[in-house]
Design an enzyme around this catalytic site. Structure first.
Site, short mmCIF file in Angstrom:
data_model
loop_
_atom_site.label_atom_id
_atom_site.label_comp_id
_atom_site.label_asym_id
_atom_site.label_seq_id
_atom_site.Cartn_x
_atom_site.Cartn_y
_atom_site.Cartn_z
N LYS A 1 51.96 46.02 32.50
CA LYS A 1 52.29 46.50 33.85
C LYS A 1 53.68 46.06 34.33
O LYS A 1 54.31 46.76 35.10
CB LYS A 1 51.21 46.03 34.84
CG LYS A 1 49.89 46.74 34.66
CD LYS A 1 48.83 46.22 35.61
CE LYS A 1 48.68 47.12 36.80
NZ LYS A 1 47.47 46.82 37.59
N ASP B 1 48.01 50.88 43.25
CA ASP B 1 46.95 49.90 43.55
C ASP B 1 46.82 49.63 45.05
O ASP B 1 45.72 49.49 45.56
CB ASP B 1 47.21 48.58 42.81
CG ASP B 1 46.80 48.65 41.34
OD1 ASP B 1 46.05 49.57 40.98
OD2 ASP B 1 47.25 47.79 40.56
N ALA C 1 46.82 34.77 44.40
CA ALA C 1 48.23 35.19 44.48
C ALA C 1 48.69 35.77 43.14
O ALA C 1 49.85 35.63 42.76
CB ALA C 1 49.10 33.99 44.89
N ALA D 1 46.74 41.37 41.55
CA ALA D 1 45.98 42.13 42.54
C ALA D 1 46.39 41.72 43.95
O ALA D 1 46.50 42.56 44.85
CB ALA D 1 44.48 41.90 42.35
P1 NAP Z 1 45.76 37.34 37.82
O1 NAP Z 1 47.11 37.90 38.08
O2 NAP Z 1 45.49 36.62 36.54
O3 NAP Z 1 45.38 36.34 39.05
C1 NAP Z 1 44.19 35.60 39.02
C2 NAP Z 1 44.02 34.89 40.34
O4 NAP Z 1 42.76 34.17 40.30
C3 NAP Z 1 45.11 33.83 40.62
O5 NAP Z 1 45.37 33.78 42.00
C4 NAP Z 1 44.42 32.55 40.15
O6 NAP Z 1 44.94 31.37 40.72
C5 NAP Z 1 43.01 32.79 40.62
N1 NAP Z 1 42.06 31.93 39.92
C6 NAP Z 1 41.76 31.91 38.60
N2 NAP Z 1 40.87 30.94 38.33
C7 NAP Z 1 40.62 30.30 39.52
C8 NAP Z 1 39.79 29.22 39.90
N3 NAP Z 1 39.03 28.56 39.01
N4 NAP Z 1 39.76 28.86 41.21
C9 NAP Z 1 40.52 29.49 42.11
N5 NAP Z 1 41.33 30.53 41.82
C10 NAP Z 1 41.38 30.94 40.52
O7 NAP Z 1 44.64 38.48 37.88
P2 NAP Z 1 44.68 39.84 38.74
O8 NAP Z 1 45.24 40.93 37.91
O9 NAP Z 1 45.27 39.56 40.07
O10 NAP Z 1 43.12 40.15 38.87
C11 NAP Z 1 42.29 39.35 39.71
C12 NAP Z 1 40.94 40.06 39.89
O11 NAP Z 1 41.15 41.31 40.53
C13 NAP Z 1 40.24 40.37 38.57
O12 NAP Z 1 38.87 40.08 38.74
C14 NAP Z 1 40.43 41.86 38.39
O13 NAP Z 1 39.36 42.47 37.69
C15 NAP Z 1 40.47 42.35 39.83
N6 NAP Z 1 41.25 43.60 39.99
C16 NAP Z 1 40.61 44.68 40.52
C17 NAP Z 1 41.30 45.84 40.71
C18 NAP Z 1 40.58 47.05 41.29
O14 NAP Z 1 41.08 48.18 41.13
N7 NAP Z 1 39.47 46.86 41.97
C19 NAP Z 1 42.67 45.94 40.39
C20 NAP Z 1 43.30 44.80 39.87
C21 NAP Z 1 42.56 43.63 39.66
P3 NAP Z 1 46.10 30.52 39.99
O15 NAP Z 1 47.38 31.17 40.37
O16 NAP Z 1 45.93 29.15 40.54
O17 NAP Z 1 45.82 30.60 38.50
#
Ligand code: NAP
Length: 279
Positions: free
Chosen positions: A70, A107, A134, A137
């Protein structure tokens, strides 16, 4: 009279086998009687610069872009839509009439539309908003809420530097707060959003006490596997309205389908059921 040409689109990522996008777009192609197909395009990291120029030559109208491409795709396309530039990531490519590639990110559109589908009179400026997470998403959620007129967005992330960097980049109304303040940061909010991966299938639940959350506050989780995360279940049990992440997924696909196939598709109850059956 010439018949419409066969339209090709797909999902490019690594891996892509788990993606629900083929189900979604092929459902719409059939629903609107359009000749075409939406296929998996598994492209390994390091192969993106070879794969992208092939799209036009193969007759593709465009494709969705998913992990891990992406961000890297931004540098490899001819033109990037202003919104995608601000998001710092793409999720959709459209092949232009001259064969060049233009990148978009839908998104944020998908997220806002999912709230409006649940509450047609929802407004971003109806009270403070707390966003947890942060990552990628969160960028789409925070930027689209700010664009819709949110006056105060409290952003909390386990790694505080990432929340601070987003707040510095997006400016007012985004304020970074320490992760330890997430329970208290629910006071007075009109909307709580989880964008962390906590609560997703295979991950532990988000550690959050909802006591300070007003009962009228809308609680939204961008996760869609499971459809009801522990956060949404806890919110529902105390009477808060909730929105799951499926609406964001379904709605982000609509402008892409429109760009490729010329029809702005509708999300029908049957389509929701068909996609839910795959979760
Ligand atoms: P990402 O960029 O990897 O970000 C993950 C986030 O989760 C970060 O803020 C991370 O914090 C936090 N996190 C991970 N482990 C944690 C823990 N143990 N305690 C507290 N915070 C924690 O992932 P992303 O792409 O944003 O995706 C996040 C979620 O959104 C996923 O479940 C994904 O499936 C969903 N999503 C849904 C859509 C939709 O269309 N509905 C679209 C995109 C994503 P740190 O910075 O501290 O690691």
């Amino acid at each position: 009279m010439s018949s419409p040409t066969f339209g090709l689109a797909g999902i490019m990522g690594w891996p892509v086998a788990h993606s629900r996008s083929p189900k979604l777009h092929n459902y719409w192609l059939e629903m609107y009687g359009l000749p075409g197909a939406y296929v998996q395009l598994p492209v390994a990291p390091g192969q993106l610069d070879l794969a992208l120029p092939g799209l036009a030559a193969l007759g593709f109208r465009g494709c969705n872009i998913t992990l891990p491409h992406k961000v890297d795709t931004l540098k490899l396309v001819h033109e990037v839509d202003a919104n995608a530039k601000r998001m710092g990531a793409l999720n959709t490519l459209v092949v232009q009439p001259d064969g060049s590639l233009k990148g978009f990110n839908n998104d944020g559109f998908g997220y806002i539309q999912s709230l409006l589908d649940a509450q047609p009179d929802w407004r971003a400026d109806s009270g403070p908003i707390t966003v947890l997470g942060a990552g990628g998403a969160a960028r789409a959620v925070v930027l689209s809420l700010a664009d819709r007129g949110a006056k105060e967005i409290r952003l909390l992330n386990r790694t505080p530097e990432k929340a601070q960097a987003l707040a510095a980049e997006f400016g007012a109304p985004v304020k970074a707060l320490p992760w330890s303040q997430r329970h208290a940061a629910l006071a007075d909010v009109a909307l709580l959003v989880n964008t962390t991966s906590q609560g997703m299938h295979g991950n532990p639940a988000l550690e959050l006490t909802l006591d300070a959350l007003p009962r009228h506050a809308l609680v939204s989780d961008v996760i869609y596997v499971p459809l009801e995360t522990p956060l949404l279940a806890a919110a529902r049990l105390r009477g808060n309205p909730t929105v799951n992440g499926l609406g964001m997924l379904l709605n982000q696909a609509r402008p892409a389908f429109h760009a490729w196939f010329g029809v702005m598709p509708e999300i029908t109850p049957e389509l929701r059921r068909a996609v839910e059956a795959t979760l």
